[in-house]
Design a protein around this motif. Structure first.
Motif: not given
Length: 160
Positions: A107-113, A124-128, A139-144, A156-157
């Motif tokens: 997960p993208i830490s510190g992100a708005a979501g 949101s998730y991204t490649l490590l 460079c992420s996938v966001t799940y709402k 997909v971003n």
């Protein structure tokens, strides 16, 4: 008279110039292969998330939990309106590779979501290996998570 075989200096220079022109025009086409590969991986993750959410929804519907507006437990996965929540206890458990300690996705830490168990929460998730320069919009996938009026959305971003 001895006849020598070989190329003249002018012929060699012409060939080098032609190769240089070809390299300049073809190189940009091959330079972006890493971003293309990352974007393809993100598209694959999007498909995995959508598939897992559909399977969890089916299990929730069988148990009669598809209309619950509070977080429910379906086979160890937290759901809201039958779909996984946007948290480590929801969608991260539904998709293999998103769980804590994964070696590929994070997960993208510190992100708005950063997720949660309420309706409409976002994670949101991204490649490590991209975590240091990724944001929720790059460079992420966001799940709402699902809401009372909509199913969950996965976007997909693309990497730039």
């Amino acid at each position: 008279m001895i006849k020598q075989k070989g190329f003249t200096l002018i012929e060699l220079v012409v060939v080098i110039v032609i190769l240089g022109i070809l390299a300049v025009t073809a190189a940009p086409k091959f330079m972006n292969l890493q971003n293309d590969a990352r974007n393809a991986s993100l598209q694959g993750l999007k498909g995995a998330i959508q598939g897992a959410a559909g399977i969890v929804y089916g299990k929730a519907a069988i148990q009669g939990l598809e209309s619950s507006d509070t977080a429910q437990d379906v086979d160890g996965i937290k759901t809201i309106f039958g779909y996984p929540t946007a948290s480590s206890a929801g969608i991260a458990l539904a998709v293999k590779g998103l769980e804590s300690g994964s070696t590929e996705w994070g997960p993208i830490s510190g992100a708005a979501g950063t997720g949660g168990d309420a309706e409409g929460d976002v994670i949101s998730y991204t490649l490590l290996n991209q975590a240091s320069n990724a944001t929720a919009s790059k460079c992420s996938v966001t799940y709402k998570a699902a809401t009372s009026s909509s199913v969950p959305t996965v976007t997909v971003n693309d990497c730039e």
